[in-house]
Structure formats: C-alpha cells, structure tokens
Design a protein around this motif. Structure first.
Motif, short mmCIF file in Angstrom:
data_model
loop_
_atom_site.label_atom_id
_atom_site.label_comp_id
_atom_site.label_asym_id
_atom_site.label_seq_id
_atom_site.Cartn_x
_atom_site.Cartn_y
_atom_site.Cartn_z
N GLU A 23 0.83 -1.21 0.00
CA GLU A 23 0.00 0.00 0.00
C GLU A 23 0.87 1.26 0.00
N VAL A 24 2.05 1.19 0.59
CA VAL A 24 3.00 2.31 0.52
C VAL A 24 3.38 2.58 -0.93
N ILE A 25 3.65 1.52 -1.69
CA ILE A 25 3.99 1.67 -3.10
C ILE A 25 2.83 2.30 -3.87
N ASP A 26 1.61 1.90 -3.54
CA ASP A 26 0.44 2.51 -4.17
C ASP A 26 0.38 4.01 -3.89
N ASP A 27 0.69 4.39 -2.66
CA ASP A 27 0.67 5.82 -2.32
C ASP A 27 1.76 6.59 -3.08
N LEU A 28 2.93 6.00 -3.20
CA LEU A 28 4.01 6.66 -3.94
C LEU A 28 3.65 6.82 -5.40
N ALA A 29 2.97 5.85 -5.98
CA ALA A 29 2.52 5.96 -7.37
C ALA A 29 1.51 7.09 -7.52
N ARG A 30 0.60 7.21 -6.55
CA ARG A 30 -0.37 8.30 -6.57
C ARG A 30 0.33 9.66 -6.47
N ILE A 31 1.33 9.75 -5.61
CA ILE A 31 2.04 11.02 -5.42
C ILE A 31 2.78 11.42 -6.69
N HIS A 32 3.41 10.44 -7.35
CA HIS A 32 4.09 10.72 -8.62
C HIS A 32 3.10 11.28 -9.64
N SER A 33 1.95 10.61 -9.79
CA SER A 33 0.95 11.05 -10.76
C SER A 33 0.31 12.37 -10.36
N ILE B 3 19.65 -1.40 -3.57
CA ILE B 3 18.68 -0.35 -3.83
C ILE B 3 17.98 -0.64 -5.16
N TYR B 4 16.67 -0.46 -5.17
CA TYR B 4 15.86 -0.73 -6.37
C TYR B 4 15.22 0.58 -6.85
N GLU B 5 15.10 0.69 -8.17
CA GLU B 5 14.58 1.91 -8.80
C GLU B 5 13.35 1.59 -9.64
N GLY B 6 12.33 2.45 -9.54
CA GLY B 6 11.14 2.27 -10.36
C GLY B 6 10.56 3.61 -10.78
N ASN B 7 9.88 3.59 -11.92
CA ASN B 7 9.17 4.78 -12.41
C ASN B 7 7.68 4.44 -12.35
N ILE B 8 7.11 4.56 -11.16
CA ILE B 8 5.76 4.05 -10.91
C ILE B 8 4.73 5.18 -10.96
N ILE B 9 3.57 4.87 -11.52
CA ILE B 9 2.48 5.84 -11.63
C ILE B 9 1.18 5.16 -11.25
N ASN B 10 0.17 5.98 -10.96
CA ASN B 10 -1.17 5.48 -10.76
C ASN B 10 -1.90 5.55 -12.11
N VAL B 11 -2.35 4.42 -12.60
CA VAL B 11 -2.90 4.35 -13.96
C VAL B 11 -4.13 5.24 -14.11
N ALA B 12 -5.06 5.19 -13.16
CA ALA B 12 -6.29 5.98 -13.27
C ALA B 12 -5.99 7.47 -13.28
N MET B 13 -5.09 7.90 -12.41
CA MET B 13 -4.74 9.31 -12.36
C MET B 13 -4.01 9.73 -13.63
N ASN B 14 -3.13 8.87 -14.11
CA ASN B 14 -2.40 9.17 -15.34
C ASN B 14 -3.33 9.25 -16.54
N ASN B 15 -4.33 8.39 -16.57
CA ASN B 15 -5.32 8.42 -17.65
C ASN B 15 -6.11 9.72 -17.64
N TRP B 16 -6.39 10.23 -16.45
CA TRP B 16 -7.10 11.52 -16.35
C TRP B 16 -6.26 12.63 -16.98
N VAL B 17 -4.96 12.63 -16.71
CA VAL B 17 -4.07 13.66 -17.28
C VAL B 17 -4.07 13.56 -18.80
N ILE B 18 -3.98 12.34 -19.32
CA ILE B 18 -3.93 12.14 -20.79
C ILE B 18 -5.23 12.59 -21.45
N SER B 19 -6.33 12.40 -20.74
CA SER B 19 -7.63 12.71 -21.34
C SER B 19 -7.94 14.19 -21.38
#
Length: 229
Positions: free
Chosen positions: A112-122, A212-228
């Motif tokens: 759930e922490v990863i989910d929050d970080l994806a939301r924050i990125h988006s 150390i691990y690296e990711g470029n994570i996003i929230n799909v629903a939020m990202n789709n809103w931006v694209i739309s």
C-alpha cells in the motif's frame, strides 16, 4: 499577550525524558495515537517515505503567487493521500520535502505504501495540468525505506501530538530521495522483498552493493485523467 510558558512545569517534563525507562525490545509495530499513553520513546520498525518536489526553470516567468499555489496544492494532496492510509503515523513538511512515517508490519501495508508513492508521482502531473504549467515542470524524487526507527514523543496534549524521528530507515530514506532521478522512486531491499510479484516487476536493481531498487511508478487511473484532458 504574556507567555504561557511555565518554567517550573518544564523542569518536570525534562525529568520525565531523563528518567524514562526505555524498552530495549524493538517493536515491529508503530502504535496509533490512542496507544501511546505516557510513552516517551520507543524503538521500533517502520517505513519512511521521503518526497522531494521542485518546480523547474520552465515556470520561472510565472508569478510567484502561482508557483506558491502549485506547491501548496501538491503538498496538501500528498498529505491527503498519506492520511487516507490507516498505516500512516506522521507527516513532516519541510521546504521542498515531505517525510512520512508508516507502520508496515504486514506485507499488505508495504504494498500500500507503493500505491501511495505511485499516486504522489501522478499527482504532480495533475497539479501541472490544473494550474496550466508545462508538462514535467513539477518534478518529484521519491524513496521508501523500511528499517529501525526511534520515536520520541516531543509534545502531547489534547491539541497537539508531535514526534521526533531518527534511526536507519529515517536516514536512508532521506539519502535515497537525494540520490533518486527526477520522477523515479528508490526503495531499499526490505521493501522490495515484501512486494507482490507484480510490484517487484516495477523496479530494477539499481545498486547491488547497497541493495537499492529503482522504479518509475504511476497510478494508472490518475495518469489516464491527465492524458484525457
């Protein structure tokens, strides 16, 4: 108006810190507010998020007030995202950085922490879009680290509860967010080990020696809103 500070009371409060008996056992759980009681300090395990944010030079010609509004909107919604997670225990807001402390005694809470970080990125892209800034003008650098923490209860009253945090997870999260590339998230080995298979695939091993691990994570629903829009 004269100060309400009471020096005599302060002597007793200082004594409560000096004379406190600290449990050497390290708790796997960060207590909720109602469980803190008369606690002065506790050794425990938890996860620290470090969220660095900054506007690029592409918006340097915009009015200062508009840039302040962008920062304020972003920080406000980061707090909303984190507070909406029942595992979030504390949020510290600094000048271009937000630090959050989470209880993550369960694997589900780590994910759930990863989910929050994806939301924050988006969220950064949403604020850009809403305020009319160019794409990728509000950049974020994110990290999450699980490990040892020391929690000191600095102020406790009916109106206020404040903590001082220190320890390995605290320090490592700060260092990793400094090291992260813009719009990327860095996590330590313990975080990655406790992710689901699908979430592990979102990250690549960046530094084998420091794990150390690296990711470029996003929230799909939020990202789709931006694209739309």
């Amino acid at each position: 108006m004269p100060t309400k500070y009471n020096f005599i009371e302060s002597l007793g409060k200082i004594d409560s810190f000096i004379n406190a008996i600290i449990d050497d056992n390290v708790s796997p759980v960060i207590p909720i507010i109602n469980e803190i009681g008369n606690m002065v300090m506790q050794k425990l395990y938890g996860t620290v998020l470090s969220i660095r944010y900054n506007l690029t030079d592409t918006v340097s010609h915009y009015e200062t007030d508009k840039k302040i509004i962008a920062y304020s909107a972003f920080v406000s919604e980061v707090c909303s995202i984190c507070r909406s997670n029942s595992s979030c225990r504390d949020i510290i807001i600094l000048d271009n950085e937000i630090r959050c402390v989470y209880n993550t005694s369960l694997k589900s809470e780590v994910n759930e922490v990863i989910d929050d970080l994806a939301r924050i990125h988006s969220l950064a892209s949403i604020v850009e879009k809403k305020i009319g800034f160019p794409y990728k003008s509000l950049l974020v650098k994110l990290s999450a680290c699980y490990g040892r923490l020391d929690m000191s209860v600095i102020e406790q009253s009916s109106m206020c509860l404040q903590f001082r945090w220190s320890g390995d997870a605290w320090n490592q999260a700060i260092l990793l967010s400094e090291k992260a590339k813009c719009n990327y998230t860095l996590v330590n080995r313990v975080i990655w080990n406790n992710l689901t298979d699908d979430n592990q695939k979102l990250f690549n091993l960046l530094d084998a020696s420091e794990e150390i691990y690296e990711g470029n994570i996003i929230n799909v629903a939020m990202n789709n809103w931006v694209i739309s829009k």
